[in-house]
Design a protein around this motif. Structure first.
Motif, PDB file in Angstrom:
ATOM      1  N   LYS A  21      45.000  77.378  55.298  1.00 37.45           N
ATOM      2  CA  LYS A  21      44.540  76.985  56.635  1.00 37.45           C
ATOM      3  C   LYS A  21      44.880  78.041  57.690  1.00 37.45           C
ATOM      4  CE  LYS A  21      44.619  73.142  59.836  1.00 37.45           C
ATOM      5  NZ  LYS A  21      45.694  72.588  60.657  1.00 37.45           N
ATOM      6  N   THR A  24      42.793  81.214  57.290  1.00 35.63           N
ATOM      7  CA  THR A  24      41.390  81.019  57.673  1.00 35.63           C
ATOM      8  C   THR A  24      41.258  81.007  59.197  1.00 35.63           C
ATOM      9  OG1 THR A  24      41.182  79.671  55.687  1.00 35.63           O
ATOM     10  CG2 THR A  24      39.358  79.592  57.246  1.00 35.63           C
ATOM     11  N   GLU A  25      42.199  80.345  59.864  1.00 39.75           N
ATOM     12  CA  GLU A  25      42.182  80.317  61.342  1.00 39.75           C
ATOM     13  C   GLU A  25      42.333  81.717  61.922  1.00 39.75           C
ATOM     14  OE1 GLU A  25      45.302  77.496  61.849  1.00 39.75           O
ATOM     15  OE2 GLU A  25      43.929  75.770  61.968  1.00 39.75           O
ATOM     16  N   LEU A  28      39.056  83.668  61.433  1.00 43.77           N
ATOM     17  CA  LEU A  28      38.042  83.236  62.399  1.00 43.77           C
ATOM     18  C   LEU A  28      38.353  83.796  63.783  1.00 43.77           C
ATOM     19  CD1 LEU A  28      37.540  79.510  61.296  1.00 43.77           C
ATOM     20  CD2 LEU A  28      35.790  81.302  61.206  1.00 43.77           C
ATOM     21  N   ALA A  34      32.167  82.708  59.622  1.00 44.55           N
ATOM     22  CA  ALA A  34      32.474  81.687  58.605  1.00 44.55           C
ATOM     23  C   ALA A  34      31.728  81.940  57.299  1.00 44.55           C
ATOM     24  CB  ALA A  34      32.147  80.301  59.142  1.00 44.55           C
ATOM     25  N   SER A  73      40.803  75.681  53.003  1.00 48.94           N
ATOM     26  CA  SER A  73      40.197  76.722  53.830  1.00 48.94           C
ATOM     27  C   SER A  73      38.823  76.292  54.332  1.00 48.94           C
ATOM     28  CB  SER A  73      40.093  78.024  53.025  1.00 48.94           C
ATOM     29  OG  SER A  73      39.391  78.994  53.764  1.00 48.94           O
ATOM     30  N   ASP A  75      37.809  73.350  54.996  1.00 46.64           N
ATOM     31  CA  ASP A  75      37.949  72.372  56.082  1.00 46.64           C
ATOM     32  C   ASP A  75      37.917  73.063  57.443  1.00 46.64           C
ATOM     33  OD1 ASP A  75      38.076  70.219  54.469  1.00 46.64           O
ATOM     34  OD2 ASP A  75      40.265  70.057  54.438  1.00 46.64           O
ATOM     35  N   VAL A  76      38.458  74.266  57.482  1.00 44.86           N
ATOM     36  CA  VAL A  76      38.496  75.028  58.731  1.00 44.86           C
ATOM     37  C   VAL A  76      37.207  75.823  58.935  1.00 44.86           C
ATOM     38  CG1 VAL A  76      39.808  76.742  60.048  1.00 44.86           C
ATOM     39  CG2 VAL A  76      40.998  75.242  58.422  1.00 44.86           C
ATOM     40  N   ALA A  77      36.711  76.414  57.861  1.00 42.68           N
ATOM     41  CA  ALA A  77      35.581  77.341  57.987  1.00 42.68           C
ATOM     42  C   ALA A  77      34.224  76.645  58.112  1.00 42.68           C
ATOM     43  CB  ALA A  77      35.562  78.302  56.789  1.00 42.68           C
ATOM     44  N   LYS A  80      32.455  75.880  61.397  1.00 39.03           N
ATOM     45  CA  LYS A  80      32.050  77.076  62.166  1.00 39.03           C
ATOM     46  C   LYS A  80      30.846  77.784  61.547  1.00 39.03           C
ATOM     47  CE  LYS A  80      35.978  76.944  64.559  1.00 39.03           C
ATOM     48  NZ  LYS A  80      36.026  76.249  65.820  1.00 39.03           N
TER      49      LYS A  80
END
Lengths: 212, 336
Positions: A21, A24-25, A28, A34, A73, A75-77, A80
């Motif tokens: 996580k 990935t943040e 970004l 993404a 990952s 879940d975050v990407a 976006k």
């Protein structure tokens, strides 16, 4: 950017779930798109995991952990992701057919297809045939992918073919099957468009079906 | 040797004695719809009634000529006693575990004191006694049980159990210890009730799931422990999938016999095992038995026999719809 992508792939391969996580943040925030994260980071990682599993360097525990890491990952990407920004965009409905609860194989295939950039509607295990076909119609998916490890449940796969034909869903929507009790002969016999011998092969098969 | 009873033949074969021909058995799930029709006893009733269970378990020896009585017909007895919800299925569908019970944080240290009286444990034990009395002179009574790794997977979810091998090994061990406690008592009771052979199936410990090293750490010690009260009963370990690389690991558990699937070449299995344990199997259940012709069955069964398997039979549990003609072809290939 390539640094981040290599690191993301590495995190997936090694199953470093806690790092997925934040990394990935960071990627970004540093301006990595993404779609790059998904297709050139996570996807590459899952590809390596698949190869290691095939070579018996990895066993299921490692594969499952890598899959969990990828999902963390994603879940975050995913939120976006700009639609239409490359990669195969197939939509796939997946399920273990009614009467069977063995879903680990299906979950591995799901992870591999997700890694390949496909959108998965996972209906889970022991799923009534009608629900699978209805979902395929409602989401206008490209592929219906079902699995079973058992033999009594093979009849359910045949029923899927019958319902898809009856509902005029074929040939627009393709079907693929897999799992312990299935075979190429059985797939041909019931009229499924493809049979996947394992999760690695399933990726290429699904990509080919999606292009047709 | 032609005068041997099937029981003498099977026990001698598990001792790896030289025989004029191997016995033809089914050490995994044995009942089919044709066998049910012959004795008018059907699933799911036969899962919960000891008389029906014993009658159906013996039917395939009468109807087809298998040389054993084999019960029960599923791998869900232990899971159910452990608290899982089980769907008993229907006439041609085996019972299945519908839900697991524990997560990482609440695996208990012990089982309820009266667990041996729970679920279908008393049914199976009673069925073994009935079968022993009715058929036990001629036929070996073969009791099927579930391996600890598979039971543990039922209790906490197999996918969780596998993942925890990396993320929480303590929880894995805890679940395994619970499963082993259950299994050891159950096997002890089955042996005491008169089972001549205990077959333990541990499908979740296959090479599709675990490496050899993981098997040595998370499956083998618990299999050994579970068999400790088996007494004089012969011990057979069944594992699905391609067990070529696992055979050595399976032998180290000290069992008398290894039951394996057709994904292992029979010649190679005989070569690797090299007389260190009896080999049981390994004619394919889906192909040829379910979907193939009698010629396919005859060819594969003859190959297994000629390769030198000590006992010839299906490589895994029979599907209920395996045609009678194919089972007869299997038996003819061995008995002549």
């Amino acid at each position: 950017m390539t640094d981040y992508l290599a690191q993301l792939a590495e995190v997936v391969v090694k199953g470093k779930i806690k790092e997925a996580k934040p990394l990935t943040e960071q990627a970004l925030a540093a301006g990595v798109p993404a779609n790059e994260i998904i297709f050139n980071g996570l996807s590459k990682g899952m590809e390596v995991v698949g190869q290691k599993y095939e070579k018996k360097e990895y066993y299921l525990p490692q594969v499952l952990l890598s899959a969990q890491t990828m999902y963390a990952s994603l879940d975050v990407a995913l939120p976006k992701l700009v639609v239409g920004s490359g990669g195969v965009r197939a939509k796939v409905v997946m399920a273990v057919v009614e009467g069977d609860v063995h879903d680990i194989g299906k979950n591995i295939v799901k992870a591999m297809l997700t890694g390949a950039g496909m959108t998965i509607f996972d209906l889970g295990r022991d799923v009534p045939i009608k629900n699978i076909v209805d979902k395929a119609k409602a989401e206008s998916v490209d592929i219906v992918a079902t699995s079973t490890l058992m033999t009594p449940t093979l009849a359910g796969m045949k029923e899927i073919e019958r319902m898809m034909k009856e509902g005029n869903m074929k040939p627009k929507i393709k079907s693929m099957i897999g799992g312990g009790a299935t075979s190429q002969e059985f797939a041909s016999q019931i009229g499924a468009d493809a049979w996947g011998p394992d999760a690695i092969a399933a990726v290429q098969i699904a990509m080919n079906l999606a292009k047709k | 040797m032609a005068n041997m009873t099937p029981k003498e033949r099977v026990l001698a074969a598990l001792d790896r004695k030289k025989l004029d021909r191997p016995p033809v058995v089914c050490f995994t799930q044995i009942a089919t719809v044709d066998a049910m029709d012959a004795v008018k006893v059907y699933w799911p009733d036969a899962h919960t009634d000891p008389h029906k269970m014993a009658t159906l378990a013996a039917a395939p020896s009468k109807v087809f000529g298998f040389e054993c009585v084999r019960l029960p017909f599923c791998l869900t007895v232990e899971a159910e006693v452990g608290g899982c919800r089980v769907d008993l299925g229907k006439m041609d569908r085996t019972p299945m575990v519908k839900s697991h019970v524990f997560d990482e944080s609440n695996i208990p240290d012990d089982l309820p004191a009266d667990f041996m009286t729970k679920g279908r444990i008393p049914v199976v034990i009673e069925a073994v006694k009935i079968a022993k009395q009715e058929f036990g002179k001629e036929l070996p009574i073969v009791a099927g049980t579930t391996g600890p790794f598979t039971i543990a997977g039922h209790l906490v979810g197999t996918e969780n159990l596998l993942l925890w091998i990396i993320t929480n090994p303590e929880a894995v061990v805890k679940a395994l210890k619970l499963a082993t406690k259950l299994e050891r008592s159950y096997i002890g009771a089955l042996a005491k009730a008169g089972a001549d052979v205990i077959v333990m199936s541990d499908p979740s410990a296959s090479t599709d799931m675990l490496s050899g090293e993981m098997f040595d750490e998370y499956a083998a010690p618990y299999i050994i422990e579970s068999f400790k009260d088996a007494g004089n009963a012969k011990k057979v370990l069944h594992i699905c999938g391609d067990t070529t690389l696992l055979l050595d690991h399976m032998i180290k558990t000290g069992v008398n016999g290894l039951s394996i699937e057709e994904k292992v070449s029979p010649e190679k299995a005989v070569q690797i095992v090299n007389g260190r344990a009896a080999l049981v199997g390994n004619v394919g259940v889906v192909r040829p038995l379910l979907q193939g012709t009698t010629e396919d069955v005859l060819r594969d069964a003859t190959r297994v026999k000629n390769a030198g398997f000590n006992l010839v039979g299906p490589g895994c549990g029979l599907a209920a719809r395996v045609p009678k003609a194919n089972i007869e072809a299997l038996i003819k290939a061995v008995k002549g």
